[in-house]
Structure formats: C-alpha cells, structure tokens
Write a protein that holds these residues in place. Structure first.
Motif, PDB file in Angstrom:
ATOM      1  N   ALA A   1       3.995  -8.183   0.572  1.00 32.18           N
ATOM      2  CA  ALA A   1       5.380  -7.727   0.384  1.00 32.18           C
ATOM      3  C   ALA A   1       6.322  -8.866   0.761  1.00 32.18           C
ATOM      4  O   ALA A   1       5.927  -9.802   1.473  1.00 32.18           O
ATOM      5  CB  ALA A   1       5.655  -6.500   1.247  1.00 32.18           C
ATOM      6  N   PRO A   2       7.576  -8.823   0.308  1.00 27.91           N
ATOM      7  CA  PRO A   2       8.544  -9.836   0.723  1.00 27.91           C
ATOM      8  C   PRO A   2       8.716  -9.836   2.243  1.00 27.91           C
ATOM      9  O   PRO A   2       8.743  -8.774   2.882  1.00 27.91           O
ATOM     10  CB  PRO A   2       9.829  -9.397   0.011  1.00 27.91           C
ATOM     11  CG  PRO A   2       9.351  -8.665  -1.201  1.00 27.91           C
ATOM     12  CD  PRO A   2       8.126  -7.926  -0.741  1.00 27.91           C
ATOM     13  N   LYS A   3       8.854 -11.035   2.818  1.00 28.67           N
ATOM     14  CA  LYS A   3       8.950 -11.171   4.272  1.00 28.67           C
ATOM     15  C   LYS A   3      10.162 -10.460   4.859  1.00 28.67           C
ATOM     16  O   LYS A   3      10.155 -10.076   6.035  1.00 28.67           O
ATOM     17  CB  LYS A   3       9.011 -12.660   4.638  1.00 28.67           C
ATOM     18  CG  LYS A   3       7.771 -13.451   4.266  1.00 28.67           C
ATOM     19  CD  LYS A   3       7.969 -14.931   4.554  1.00 28.67           C
ATOM     20  CE  LYS A   3       6.775 -15.751   4.129  1.00 28.67           C
ATOM     21  NZ  LYS A   3       7.000 -17.216   4.313  1.00 28.67           N
TER      22      LYS A   3
ATOM     23  N   ASP B   1       6.085  -5.461   7.767  1.00 30.68           N
ATOM     24  CA  ASP B   1       5.232  -5.353   8.967  1.00 30.68           C
ATOM     25  C   ASP B   1       4.593  -3.969   9.027  1.00 30.68           C
ATOM     26  O   ASP B   1       4.825  -3.203   9.950  1.00 30.68           O
ATOM     27  CB  ASP B   1       6.070  -5.614  10.221  1.00 30.68           C
ATOM     28  CG  ASP B   1       5.189  -5.769  11.460  1.00 30.68           C
ATOM     29  OD1 ASP B   1       4.011  -6.128  11.311  1.00 30.68           O
ATOM     30  OD2 ASP B   1       5.688  -5.503  12.565  1.00 30.68           O
ATOM     31  N   LEU B   2       3.759  -3.689   8.042  1.00 28.05           N
ATOM     32  CA  LEU B   2       3.103  -2.387   7.979  1.00 28.05           C
ATOM     33  C   LEU B   2       2.159  -2.199   9.160  1.00 28.05           C
ATOM     34  O   LEU B   2       1.666  -3.187   9.743  1.00 28.05           O
ATOM     35  CB  LEU B   2       2.298  -2.268   6.677  1.00 28.05           C
ATOM     36  CG  LEU B   2       3.102  -2.114   5.377  1.00 28.05           C
ATOM     37  CD1 LEU B   2       2.164  -2.172   4.177  1.00 28.05           C
ATOM     38  CD2 LEU B   2       3.879  -0.806   5.380  1.00 28.05           C
ATOM     39  N   PRO B   3       1.875  -0.953   9.542  1.00 28.23           N
ATOM     40  CA  PRO B   3       0.918  -0.714  10.636  1.00 28.23           C
ATOM     41  C   PRO B   3      -0.420  -1.404  10.365  1.00 28.23           C
ATOM     42  O   PRO B   3      -0.939  -1.332   9.259  1.00 28.23           O
ATOM     43  CB  PRO B   3       0.766   0.817  10.624  1.00 28.23           C
ATOM     44  CG  PRO B   3       2.045   1.314  10.037  1.00 28.23           C
ATOM     45  CD  PRO B   3       2.440   0.289   8.996  1.00 28.23           C
ATOM     46  N   GLY B   4      -0.938  -2.061  11.404  1.00 29.88           N
ATOM     47  CA  GLY B   4      -2.236  -2.708  11.271  1.00 29.88           C
ATOM     48  C   GLY B   4      -2.185  -4.146  10.805  1.00 29.88           C
ATOM     49  O   GLY B   4      -3.230  -4.783  10.631  1.00 29.88           O
ATOM     50  N   THR B   5      -0.966  -4.692  10.614  1.00 30.33           N
ATOM     51  CA  THR B   5      -0.850  -6.086  10.170  1.00 30.33           C
ATOM     52  C   THR B   5      -1.576  -7.016  11.141  1.00 30.33           C
ATOM     53  O   THR B   5      -1.397  -6.915  12.366  1.00 30.33           O
ATOM     54  CB  THR B   5       0.637  -6.494  10.073  1.00 30.33           C
ATOM     55  OG1 THR B   5       1.284  -5.672   9.097  1.00 30.33           O
ATOM     56  CG2 THR B   5       0.777  -7.959   9.669  1.00 30.33           C
ATOM     57  N   GLY B   6      -2.395  -7.879  10.600  1.00 29.25           N
ATOM     58  CA  GLY B   6      -3.145  -8.825  11.429  1.00 29.25           C
ATOM     59  C   GLY B   6      -4.505  -8.322  11.861  1.00 29.25           C
ATOM     60  O   GLY B   6      -5.255  -9.054  12.506  1.00 29.25           O
TER      61      GLY B   6
ATOM     62  N   LEU C   1      -0.309   3.837   6.430  1.00 32.31           N
ATOM     63  CA  LEU C   1       0.093   3.098   5.234  1.00 32.31           C
ATOM     64  C   LEU C   1       0.660   4.056   4.179  1.00 32.31           C
ATOM     65  O   LEU C   1       1.634   3.735   3.497  1.00 32.31           O
ATOM     66  CB  LEU C   1      -1.112   2.332   4.664  1.00 32.31           C
ATOM     67  CG  LEU C   1      -1.749   1.287   5.586  1.00 32.31           C
ATOM     68  CD1 LEU C   1      -2.981   0.669   4.921  1.00 32.31           C
ATOM     69  CD2 LEU C   1      -0.744   0.199   5.938  1.00 32.31           C
ATOM     70  N   ARG C   2       0.042   5.210   4.040  1.00 33.28           N
ATOM     71  CA  ARG C   2       0.548   6.214   3.101  1.00 33.28           C
ATOM     72  C   ARG C   2       1.973   6.625   3.475  1.00 33.28           C
ATOM     73  O   ARG C   2       2.835   6.758   2.613  1.00 33.28           O
ATOM     74  CB  ARG C   2      -0.365   7.447   3.093  1.00 33.28           C
ATOM     75  CG  ARG C   2      -1.657   7.265   2.337  1.00 33.28           C
ATOM     76  CD  ARG C   2      -2.574   8.487   2.500  1.00 33.28           C
ATOM     77  NE  ARG C   2      -1.892   9.753   2.298  1.00 33.28           N
ATOM     78  CZ  ARG C   2      -1.634  10.296   1.094  1.00 33.28           C
ATOM     79  NH1 ARG C   2      -2.012   9.626   0.002  1.00 33.28           N
ATOM     80  NH2 ARG C   2      -1.026  11.443   0.994  1.00 33.28           N
ATOM     81  N   GLU C   3       2.217   6.808   4.752  1.00 31.61           N
ATOM     82  CA  GLU C   3       3.552   7.203   5.210  1.00 31.61           C
ATOM     83  C   GLU C   3       4.581   6.125   4.855  1.00 31.61           C
ATOM     84  O   GLU C   3       5.689   6.440   4.397  1.00 31.61           O
ATOM     85  CB  GLU C   3       3.524   7.435   6.727  1.00 31.61           C
ATOM     86  CG  GLU C   3       4.837   7.916   7.319  1.00 31.61           C
ATOM     87  CD  GLU C   3       5.238   9.308   6.830  1.00 31.61           C
ATOM     88  OE1 GLU C   3       4.348  10.070   6.432  1.00 31.61           O
ATOM     89  OE2 GLU C   3       6.452   9.594   6.844  1.00 31.61           O
ATOM     90  N   ALA C   4       4.204   4.865   5.077  1.00 37.22           N
ATOM     91  CA  ALA C   4       5.120   3.749   4.805  1.00 37.22           C
ATOM     92  C   ALA C   4       5.386   3.575   3.312  1.00 37.22           C
ATOM     93  O   ALA C   4       6.455   3.100   2.916  1.00 37.22           O
ATOM     94  CB  ALA C   4       4.548   2.458   5.383  1.00 37.22           C
TER      95      ALA C   4
ATOM     96  N   GLY D   1       0.154  -5.136   6.658  1.00 40.47           N
ATOM     97  CA  GLY D   1      -0.890  -4.131   6.822  1.00 40.47           C
ATOM     98  C   GLY D   1      -2.236  -4.780   7.083  1.00 40.47           C
ATOM     99  O   GLY D   1      -2.370  -6.010   7.046  1.00 40.47           O
ATOM    100  N   PRO D   2      -3.267  -3.967   7.352  1.00 38.75           N
ATOM    101  CA  PRO D   2      -4.580  -4.530   7.677  1.00 38.75           C
ATOM    102  C   PRO D   2      -5.292  -5.098   6.452  1.00 38.75           C
ATOM    103  O   PRO D   2      -5.069  -4.651   5.324  1.00 38.75           O
ATOM    104  CB  PRO D   2      -5.334  -3.304   8.211  1.00 38.75           C
ATOM    105  CG  PRO D   2      -4.705  -2.148   7.495  1.00 38.75           C
ATOM    106  CD  PRO D   2      -3.240  -2.495   7.380  1.00 38.75           C
TER     107      PRO D   2
END
Length: 280
Positions: A120-122, A128-133, A151-154, A226-227
């Motif tokens: 996604a664009p910075k 910064d989706l849940p689980g990024t990194g 992720l579904r929620e986001a 996200g992850p």
C-alpha cells in the motif's frame, strides 16, 4: 463399427499411446515460456532480452540437463493452455505448484518457495496493517481465521488489486471478497500503476516481486503492509510447468534443480536478483 465409434476408438488409442511416444523423445532443444514482465523473476531489458532470476537459473539448469533452451515471452493469461497445445515445452514464470494446476499439467520439484504480502502507499491509512513485519504460515485458504481477521477489518470498504489467474487471487477472494472490492489486472505492472497513483487501496502479491517493484522510481511510494503470508497455502513452491506426457523432460529438470539447490546456485542467484534466499 460406425464412423463415430471408429473415430472414438482412434482418439482413445491416441490418448493411450501419446505418453509412451512422448516419453521416448530424445530431448535436445527445449522452448521455455516466461512472461518477461514479472521483475525481478523475469523481465525484458532495454535490448529486448529476457533477464532476471529465472533466466539465469534456467541457463544453469539447461547446461546441467544438456539441453539447448530458447526463451520466449508469453502473456500470463492462457499460458497453461498454450503449453498443453504444444506452443512451447516448459513454463518458467514463478508458477506455484498447486493441486488445481496439477490436474492439468505436471511440475518439476520446486526451485523456490516465497511468501506473499499486501502493499500500500506509505502515506495511506493501510500503511501499517496489523502484523506488519511478522510472518504467518497458513496450511490452506481457510486456515488461521484469527490471524486474518484484523486484516479483514482493515480492508472493509477498500479496493484490493490482484493479477488475474494467480494463486493469490483465490486467497483474496475467499478472505476479503465479502468486505472489499476486488479488482483484477492482466499484469502485475498494471495493478502497481493503479496502486501507486491511488486508484486502488492495496495490492496482494509475491513478496519478492514487490521488493523489485519498490525499487522503481514510480513505485517508491509503496511498501509492505501486514504480515508476510507463507506456508502450504501456496503449494510446494514454484516449479517448472510441463505437459503430463513429458515425463522424461521432467526427470531431466528434476535432476538439474536438485543439483542447483544442493550446490547453492539457487541461493546465490535468488540473493542476487530477489534480495532473499528462496531456496525451497
């Protein structure tokens, strides 16, 4: 015996005899299809040559198998159909080994195994989706619903871009089709363009492909979010696609791939082009 019965008997005989005839082929020259637009796995340079991780690896594999290999550029759409129609002999295009594809073509042993991830664009709200990194591994498309739930929620109300007919398309439709708009693209590059200029909110793709995409000036506003999602959900990994009848050609490439994995060639070439070791 009626004409139709004769014709049917002949056709069945051809089907039965075809594998035996093909298996006796003395392979010397092989035509290999690549998209030529899936950097850095394979891409077309300014001179029109197909270069990248897969062309470099193919050269090693063909030398090991004592084959004269010619690369041709083919559209991703219809590539498997064209293989079975005899337009070329092998697909080498980051082709994931999946049970669905194994119903219609054969695969070599894998020469790579990679995760997928959202981009996604910075500066977007999805940056910064849940689980990024982090990395999660899924067994199948319905596995670990708890891990996918944030992720579904986001993604509710967002638009996700995917390349048509890829192994990732089914995953996105199954997990996000009821909460987000899914937009399909013929090529990953077309999707990346829309993502970069904000016409869609996120893209889902192979992580190694995206790393190469981010290096292009027109896409340097994009990043992982996200992850990273890996595991058996994507199958055994990426392998060469062949017609089911060409068992002798599969044997040659299986041996060559195993040698390239064992002597570190896959590691060296993937770190050069993909920036990560994708040795399966």
């Amino acid at each position: 015996m009626s004409f139709k019965t004769i014709a049917l008997a002949g056709a069945l005989a051809a089907v039965i005899l075809a594998p035996a005839a093909a298996s006796a082929k003395d392979w010397k020259k092989v035509t290999v299809a690549l998209e030529g637009g899936y950097a850095p796995w394979n891409l077309t340079d300014a001179s029109g040559q197909i270069v990248g991780f897969e062309p470099d690896l193919l050269k090693v594999l063909c030398e090991h198998a004592d084959l004269e290999c010619t690369m041709i550029s083919q559209d991703w759409d219809g590539m498997i159909t064209a293989l079975n129609a005899g337009k070329f002999d092998v697909i080498m295009d980051a082709l994931s080994i999946t049970p669905e594809r194994q119903k219609v073509i054969d695969f070599t042993v894998p020469y790579a195994a990679t995760p997928a991830v959202f981009a996604a664009p910075k500066d977007s709200e999805l940056a910064d989706l849940p689980g990024t990194g982090t990395v999660i591994k899924l067994e199948d498309v319905h596995d670990q619903a708890d891990a996918i739930a944030p992720l579904r929620e986001a993604m509710k109300g967002k638009t996700i871009g995917i390349q048509s007919s890829t192994v990732y398309a089914n995953f996105v439709y199954e997990n996000f089709g009821d909460v987000a708009t899914i937009k399909e693209y013929k090529t990953a590059a077309e999707r990346d363009l829309d993502l970069s200029v904000g016409r869609i909110d996120a893209g889902f793709e192979d992580a190694t492909y995206l790393l190469g995409t981010f290096e292009a000036s027109e896409n340097n506003n994009l990043a992982f979010t996200g992850p990273e999602i890996g595991g058996q959900i994507w199958g055994e990994g990426e392998g060469l696609g062949l017609r089911k009848s060409d068992t002798d050609l599969k044997a040659k490439f299986d041996e060559a791939i195993k040698a390239a994995v064992a002597d570190g060639t896959v590691k060296t070439l993937s770190e050069k082009w993909l920036k990560v070791d994708v040795t399966p």
